[in-house]
Design a protein around this motif. Structure first.
Motif, PDB file in Angstrom:
ATOM      1  N   ILE A   4       0.837  -1.208   0.000  1.00 41.85           N
ATOM      2  CA  ILE A   4       0.000   0.000   0.000  1.00 41.85           C
ATOM      3  C   ILE A   4       0.868   1.253   0.000  1.00 41.85           C
ATOM      4  O   ILE A   4       0.600   2.217  -0.733  1.00 41.85           O
ATOM      5  N   GLU A   5       1.921   1.242   0.814  1.00 46.10           N
ATOM      6  CA  GLU A   5       2.820   2.398   0.847  1.00 46.10           C
ATOM      7  C   GLU A   5       3.491   2.615  -0.512  1.00 46.10           C
ATOM      8  O   GLU A   5       3.587   3.746  -0.985  1.00 46.10           O
ATOM      9  N   GLN A   6       3.932   1.525  -1.124  1.00 48.98           N
ATOM     10  CA  GLN A   6       4.559   1.643  -2.444  1.00 48.98           C
ATOM     11  C   GLN A   6       3.561   2.153  -3.472  1.00 48.98           C
ATOM     12  O   GLN A   6       3.886   2.973  -4.324  1.00 48.98           O
ATOM     13  N   TYR A   7       2.323   1.681  -3.386  1.00 49.16           N
ATOM     14  CA  TYR A   7       1.271   2.130  -4.303  1.00 49.16           C
ATOM     15  C   TYR A   7       1.025   3.630  -4.141  1.00 49.16           C
ATOM     16  O   TYR A   7       0.886   4.359  -5.134  1.00 49.16           O
ATOM     17  N   LEU A   8       0.990   4.114  -2.912  1.00 52.22           N
ATOM     18  CA  LEU A   8       0.772   5.546  -2.681  1.00 52.22           C
ATOM     19  C   LEU A   8       1.917   6.380  -3.251  1.00 52.22           C
ATOM     20  O   LEU A   8       1.689   7.432  -3.851  1.00 52.22           O
ATOM     21  N   ILE A   9       3.141   5.909  -3.069  1.00 55.51           N
ATOM     22  CA  ILE A   9       4.291   6.621  -3.629  1.00 55.51           C
ATOM     23  C   ILE A   9       4.227   6.630  -5.159  1.00 55.51           C
ATOM     24  O   ILE A   9       4.432   7.665  -5.794  1.00 55.51           O
ATOM     25  N   ASP A  10       3.904   5.470  -5.747  1.00 56.68           N
ATOM     26  CA  ASP A  10       3.817   5.384  -7.211  1.00 56.68           C
ATOM     27  C   ASP A  10       2.688   6.250  -7.749  1.00 56.68           C
ATOM     28  O   ASP A  10       2.820   6.861  -8.818  1.00 56.68           O
ATOM     29  N   THR A  11       1.573   6.325  -7.025  1.00 63.13           N
ATOM     30  CA  THR A  11       0.456   7.164  -7.439  1.00 63.13           C
ATOM     31  C   THR A  11       0.848   8.636  -7.397  1.00 63.13           C
ATOM     32  O   THR A  11       0.547   9.403  -8.316  1.00 63.13           O
ATOM     33  N   TRP A  12       1.524   9.042  -6.337  1.00 60.31           N
ATOM     34  CA  TRP A  12       1.971  10.434  -6.225  1.00 60.31           C
ATOM     35  C   TRP A  12       2.953  10.765  -7.349  1.00 60.31           C
ATOM     36  O   TRP A  12       2.841  11.796  -8.001  1.00 60.31           O
ATOM     37  N   ARG A  13       3.893   9.846  -7.597  1.00 61.34           N
ATOM     38  CA  ARG A  13       4.886  10.073  -8.640  1.00 61.34           C
ATOM     39  C   ARG A  13       4.214  10.173 -10.016  1.00 61.34           C
ATOM     40  O   ARG A  13       4.565  11.030 -10.831  1.00 61.34           O
ATOM     41  N   MET A  21      -1.921   6.231 -13.882  1.00 65.23           N
ATOM     42  CA  MET A  21      -1.892   5.736 -12.504  1.00 65.23           C
ATOM     43  C   MET A  21      -1.655   4.223 -12.489  1.00 65.23           C
ATOM     44  O   MET A  21      -2.170   3.504 -13.347  1.00 65.23           O
ATOM     45  N   PRO A  22      -0.893   3.742 -11.521  1.00 65.48           N
ATOM     46  CA  PRO A  22      -0.658   2.293 -11.428  1.00 65.48           C
ATOM     47  C   PRO A  22      -1.908   1.589 -10.902  1.00 65.48           C
ATOM     48  O   PRO A  22      -2.734   2.199 -10.214  1.00 65.48           O
ATOM     49  N   PRO A  23      -2.060   0.307 -11.215  1.00 66.59           N
ATOM     50  CA  PRO A  23      -3.212  -0.417 -10.687  1.00 66.59           C
ATOM     51  C   PRO A  23      -3.049  -0.631  -9.181  1.00 66.59           C
ATOM     52  O   PRO A  23      -1.927  -0.777  -8.695  1.00 66.59           O
ATOM     53  N   PRO A  24      -4.145  -0.635  -8.436  1.00 69.24           N
ATOM     54  CA  PRO A  24      -4.030  -0.873  -7.000  1.00 69.24           C
ATOM     55  C   PRO A  24      -3.565  -2.302  -6.716  1.00 69.24           C
ATOM     56  O   PRO A  24      -3.811  -3.205  -7.519  1.00 69.24           O
TER      57      PRO A  24
END
Length: 69
Positions: A4-13, A21-24
């Motif tokens: 989840i943390e990596q997903y949030l970072i990738d979404t922000w980036r 946006m990357p898939p959840p």
């Protein structure tokens, strides 16, 4: 770092760079399991067996277990 943390970072980036946006995390898990099951059924047919359906086999086992009482 969790998924989840990596997903949030990738979404922000992605939002900063204008990228898609990357898939959840976990979105495609069921599709991967289905594809694996389909592949195993395909291989069984190529090897001369039958394409078994695990759900039907499980239901058959349950019915036989209840009928044996």
């Amino acid at each position: 770092m969790t998924a989840i943390e990596q997903y949030l970072i990738d979404t922000w980036r992605a939002s900063q760079q204008g990228a898609p946006m990357p898939p959840p995390p976990g979105r495609d898990d069921v599709a991967v399991l289905r594809a694996g099951r389909t592949y195993l059924q395909f291989r069984a047919v190529l090897d001369g067996g039958e394409a078994r359906r695990p759900w039907w086999a499980a239901l058959r086992r349950l019915n036989h277990a209840h009928g044996a009482r």
